[in-house]
Write a protein that holds these residues in place. Structure first.
Motif, PDB file in Angstrom:
ATOM      1  N   ALA A 157      40.207  31.833  41.305  1.00  0.00           N
ATOM      2  CA  ALA A 157      40.082  31.827  42.771  1.00  0.00           C
ATOM      3  C   ALA A 157      41.137  32.742  43.400  1.00  0.00           C
ATOM      4  O   ALA A 157      40.856  33.458  44.368  1.00  0.00           O
ATOM      5  CB  ALA A 157      40.236  30.401  43.293  1.00  0.00           C
ATOM      6  N   GLY A 158      42.331  32.729  42.839  1.00  0.00           N
ATOM      7  CA  GLY A 158      43.395  33.591  43.353  1.00  0.00           C
ATOM      8  C   GLY A 158      43.023  35.064  43.261  1.00  0.00           C
ATOM      9  O   GLY A 158      43.184  35.825  44.212  1.00  0.00           O
ATOM     10  N   PHE A 159      42.515  35.461  42.094  1.00  0.00           N
ATOM     11  CA  PHE A 159      42.118  36.871  41.937  1.00  0.00           C
ATOM     12  C   PHE A 159      40.959  37.233  42.861  1.00  0.00           C
ATOM     13  O   PHE A 159      40.931  38.330  43.415  1.00  0.00           O
ATOM     14  CB  PHE A 159      41.774  37.178  40.470  1.00  0.00           C
ATOM     15  N   ILE A 167      48.309  48.253  39.671  1.00  0.00           N
ATOM     16  CA  ILE A 167      47.044  47.740  40.189  1.00  0.00           C
ATOM     17  C   ILE A 167      47.090  47.686  41.719  1.00  0.00           C
ATOM     18  O   ILE A 167      48.151  47.846  42.323  1.00  0.00           O
ATOM     19  CB  ILE A 167      46.700  46.351  39.614  1.00  0.00           C
ATOM     20  N   SER A 168      45.935  47.407  42.316  1.00  0.00           N
ATOM     21  CA  SER A 168      45.762  47.585  43.758  1.00  0.00           C
ATOM     22  C   SER A 168      46.444  46.538  44.626  1.00  0.00           C
ATOM     23  O   SER A 168      46.493  46.695  45.853  1.00  0.00           O
ATOM     24  CB  SER A 168      44.267  47.639  44.077  1.00  0.00           C
ATOM     25  N   SER A 169      46.942  45.450  44.059  1.00  0.00           N
ATOM     26  CA  SER A 169      47.686  44.440  44.828  1.00  0.00           C
ATOM     27  C   SER A 169      48.817  43.899  43.961  1.00  0.00           C
ATOM     28  O   SER A 169      48.693  43.875  42.738  1.00  0.00           O
ATOM     29  CB  SER A 169      46.780  43.259  45.187  1.00  0.00           C
ATOM     30  N   PRO A 170      49.898  43.421  44.607  1.00  0.00           N
ATOM     31  CA  PRO A 170      50.975  42.849  43.796  1.00  0.00           C
ATOM     32  C   PRO A 170      50.563  41.538  43.105  1.00  0.00           C
ATOM     33  O   PRO A 170      50.044  40.636  43.760  1.00  0.00           O
ATOM     34  CB  PRO A 170      52.086  42.584  44.825  1.00  0.00           C
ATOM     35  N   VAL A 171      50.755  41.502  41.803  1.00  0.00           N
ATOM     36  CA  VAL A 171      50.513  40.287  41.019  1.00  0.00           C
ATOM     37  C   VAL A 171      51.770  40.026  40.210  1.00  0.00           C
ATOM     38  O   VAL A 171      52.327  40.952  39.614  1.00  0.00           O
ATOM     39  CB  VAL A 171      49.297  40.457  40.076  1.00  0.00           C
ATOM     40  N   ILE A 172      52.228  38.774  40.261  1.00  0.00           N
ATOM     41  CA  ILE A 172      53.434  38.418  39.523  1.00  0.00           C
ATOM     42  C   ILE A 172      53.052  37.379  38.472  1.00  0.00           C
ATOM     43  O   ILE A 172      52.446  36.357  38.789  1.00  0.00           O
ATOM     44  CB  ILE A 172      54.517  37.801  40.445  1.00  0.00           C
ATOM     45  N   ALA A 216      50.703  35.041  42.671  1.00  0.00           N
ATOM     46  CA  ALA A 216      51.686  34.727  41.628  1.00  0.00           C
ATOM     47  C   ALA A 216      51.213  33.521  40.823  1.00  0.00           C
ATOM     48  O   ALA A 216      50.689  32.555  41.394  1.00  0.00           O
ATOM     49  CB  ALA A 216      53.040  34.429  42.264  1.00  0.00           C
ATOM     50  N   SER A 217      51.399  33.576  39.513  1.00  0.00           N
ATOM     51  CA  SER A 217      51.005  32.455  38.665  1.00  0.00           C
ATOM     52  C   SER A 217      51.881  32.400  37.428  1.00  0.00           C
ATOM     53  O   SER A 217      52.244  33.438  36.861  1.00  0.00           O
ATOM     54  CB  SER A 217      49.547  32.610  38.240  1.00  0.00           C
ATOM     55  N   ALA A 218      52.211  31.180  37.001  1.00  0.00           N
ATOM     56  CA  ALA A 218      52.917  30.981  35.729  1.00  0.00           C
ATOM     57  C   ALA A 218      51.931  30.486  34.676  1.00  0.00           C
ATOM     58  O   ALA A 218      52.312  29.916  33.663  1.00  0.00           O
ATOM     59  CB  ALA A 218      54.054  29.989  35.919  1.00  0.00           C
ATOM     60  N   ALA A 272      57.104  38.714  45.106  1.00  0.00           N
ATOM     61  CA  ALA A 272      55.828  39.149  45.701  1.00  0.00           C
ATOM     62  C   ALA A 272      56.066  39.605  47.143  1.00  0.00           C
ATOM     63  O   ALA A 272      55.560  40.653  47.569  1.00  0.00           O
ATOM     64  CB  ALA A 272      54.818  38.003  45.656  1.00  0.00           C
ATOM     65  N   GLU A 273      56.875  38.841  47.873  1.00  0.00           N
ATOM     66  CA  GLU A 273      57.158  39.208  49.267  1.00  0.00           C
ATOM     67  C   GLU A 273      57.887  40.557  49.334  1.00  0.00           C
ATOM     68  O   GLU A 273      57.577  41.411  50.163  1.00  0.00           O
ATOM     69  CB  GLU A 273      58.006  38.111  49.942  1.00  0.00           C
TER      70      GLU A 273
END
Lengths: 316, 316
Positions: free
Chosen positions: A86-88, A273-278, A100-102, A296-297
Motif C-alpha cells: 500500500a505504501g508503494f 528512484i523517483s521518490s525517497p524510500v528509506i 519508510a519501512s523496516a 526521509a524529511e
C-alpha cells in the motif's frame, strides 16, 4: 509533505514503529504529515497506551502483513493489501512524497523496482549507508546490497549518486569519491573494479580519489564516499555490524562502534528512484524509526530526487 | 626438511626476518634446516649483533631485492638473482621443501604461478587465513586474494581445499564448510555465489553448512571454514585488520582483536600448489616470521600437499 511509515514492517512491529513515529513528531516540521500504514486498531491502542493523540497521524488501515522471512517477490505480488505494498502504491500515485519501512528488505527492493520508476539515465538504483569515521565525520558507502551483480558503468554512476548525496544530505562541499578495491594501484581488483576505475578516473562529474583498501576505510581523511558492488558492500556493512556485536560481547564498548550498529541508525536510503524510500533494519529501535522519518524529511527538504534528475540529464 | 626464508622481503627486512628465523630455531625440529636467502654479509652481521651462531643456518647469497612496491610480474621476471626468485627456483628444483616470504605479495603469487605447478585437478590455487572466533577456536577463510575473478567451480574446490586444511593443520575432525553470502537462503547472492551454492550443496567431498552472513562470521559455532571469492575475501581480511587498528586507536584493546592483526600472525599459506609456500604480511614482526617458519614446518609434517594430491585425484 507526506511521509508514509510502514507500521507492520520489522521484527518489533507494530510496537517499535509506532513508538518511533511518536518520537519523530517533536522533531519534524509542522508542514510534514506522517501517514501510518497498518492495522488501525493496533495503532490506536499503542498511541493510547503511550499517551499520544492518534490524530497527530493520518492512519491508512491495511489488512495484510508481509513477514520478514517471506519470499520477496511472491509476497509483494500476492499481498496487495499489505502495509508495504500500500505504501508503494500511494507513493506511485503521489499520495505520499516519501516512504519508510523496516520490513522485509527483499519486498522493499521489489517495490522500488516494480512500483517506482528509476530516474531517467540511471541504470540501476542502489542502497547506501552512512558509516562513522575516526575523525568524527561520516562516510557514505554504496551499493550496500540493492544489486547482487554489478557492471562497471553502474559503479561509475553510484559514484555520481554518492557525490550528490554527500553534498546535499551530508553537507560535504566537494566530496572525494573512492573505489573499494584490494590494492591502491589502478590495475588492481576484479574485472568490474578494474573497468570501473578506468571510467571513474576520467570522470567529469565528481572528484575521484582512486582506490581505497578496507583496512583504511574508517581511519578518515581518505574518502567521503566509497563505491563498491552490492555484494561486497553488503558483506562489508554486515561485517561492521558484526564488529559492533563483538565489542558488545567482549565488553570493550566505545561510542564509535555504535555507529556500526545498523539496528540503531536511520535506515539506508534507496538512491536513483523517483521518490525517497528509506529501508530500515528489521530490528529497528524506536530511535532508528524516528531517524528514518527524519532522513526521509531531509531528502524531501533537500530536493534530493530533483538533484539526481538534473544531474543525470546528461545521459539522455 | 629444508625450509627457505626470504630474508630480503618485508618492510623491516632483513632485520625482522633474520630475528624471526633466529627465534624459530628453538621451536623447530632438529631435522629441519633453515635456508636463509639474501645478502650474506648483512645476515652475518645481524646474527653477530644478536649473539646467534650463523652456522645454525644455511645461507644462500643473492644480490638483488624485489621491493614492496615494485610491479610483481616485471620485477619477478627481471630480478633473477633476487632472494624471492631464488627461493622459488630452489623450490622448483626440490632444493627446498617449503618457502616463506613477507615480501612483495604480487611477486610471491607470480612465483607460485610460474615456478610451481598447480596440483593436478585443481583449477586455481588460493590463499587462506586463520581467523579467531569468540569461542576461542579458529576459522579458515579462503580465498583471501589469490584470484581476483572467481568461478563457481573454483569456490567449490576452495571448500575441499579448506576442509582438508582444517582437518590436517587445525585438527578439526569433520569440518563444516560455509559459503560467505549476503543472505542465508540458497537463492541469495551474486551469480558466482548462487552457482557455487548449487555445487556445494551436492558435495560428496565435504560437509557443507550453507550460507553464512558476515555479521555472524566470528561468533563461532557456525563454520570451521568459510569460502568466498578472492576479491570479497581480501576485503574481509583487510576490514578485520582495520578493526584491529580501530580498537588500538580508540584504546579499547582486547586479546581477541589481536587475532585480526595480520601483521602478527604466521602468514597465509598458498593452497593448491606443488610445495608449501607461506606469504607473510609486509610489516611482519620477528614473531610473525617465526610463525611462518613453524607453519611451513607443520605443512610438511602433515604432508599437506600429498593429502591435496590424493584428494583431487578424483578430478582426472
Amino acid at each position: 509533505m507526506r511521509i508514509g511509515v510502514d507500521v507492520m514492517g520489522g521484527d518489533y512491529a507494530p510496537q517499535n514503529i509506532v513508538l518511533g513515529a511518536i518520537e519523530s513528531l517533536s522533531k519534524i516540521s509542522s508542514d510534514t504529515s506522517l501517514v501510518l500504514l497498518g492495522d488501525k486498531p493496533r495503532i490506536l491502542d499503542i498511541c493510547r497506551q503511550n499517551g499520544c493523540d492518534a490524530s497527530s497521524f493520518e492512519i491508512v488501515h491495511t489488512s495484510q502483513v508481509i513477514r520478514m522471512n517471506e519470499h520477496p517477490v511472491k509476497s509483494y505480488t500476492s499481498k496487495k493489501d499489505s502495509s508495504l505494498v500500500a505504501g508503494f502504491n500511494m507513493l506511485a500515485k503521489k499520495e505520499l512524497d516519501a516512504f519508510a519501512s523496516a520490513g522485509n528488505t527483499g519486498a522493499m527492493l521489489t517495490g522500488c523496482q516494480t512500483a517506482l520508476r528509476p530516474i531517467p539515465g540511471i541504470m540501476r538504483p542502489c542502497i547506501s549507508a552512512e558509516m562513522p569515521l575516526l575523525n568524527g565525520k561520516k562516510m557514505l558507502i554504496l551499493d550496500v546490497g540493492f544489486n547482487t551483480d554489478s557492471k562497471p558503468d553502474m559503479l561509475y554512476q553510484f559514484g555520481y549518486l554518492g557525490s550528490i548525496y554527500a553534498k546535499e544530505m551530508m553537507g560535504i562541499e566537494n566530496p572525494g569519491i573512492s573505489l573499494l578495491n584490494i590494492g591502491e594501484e589502478e590495475d588492481k581488483g576484479d574485472m568490474v573494479a578494474r573497468e570501473a576505475y578506468k571510467l571513474m578516473i576520467d570522470s567529469a562529474h565528481y572528484r575521484f580519489c582512486g582506490n581505497i583498501e578496507a583496512n583504511h576505510l574508517f581511519s578518515g581523511d581518505i574518502a567521503d564516499v566509497v563505491v563498491t558492488d552490492g555484494f561486497t558492500g553488503n558483506v562489508l556493512l554486515k561485517q561492521a555490524e558484526g564488529m559492533y556485536g563483538l565489542t558488545q560481547s567482549l565488553d570493550v564498548k566505545h561510542k564509535f562502534f555504535e555507529g556500526f550498529n545498523y539496528e540503531s541508525y536511520g535506515g539506508t536510503p534507496v538512491l536513483g528512484i523517483s521518490s525517497p524510500v528509506i529501508i530500515g533494519h528489521g530490528s529497528s529501535s524506536p530511535l532508528a524509526v524516528a531517524n528514518m522519518v527524519l532522513k526521509a524529511e531531509s531528502a524531501l527538504n533537500n530536493k534530493l530526487v530533483g538533484k539526481f534528475i538534473e544531474a543525470f540529464s546528461y545521459e539522455h
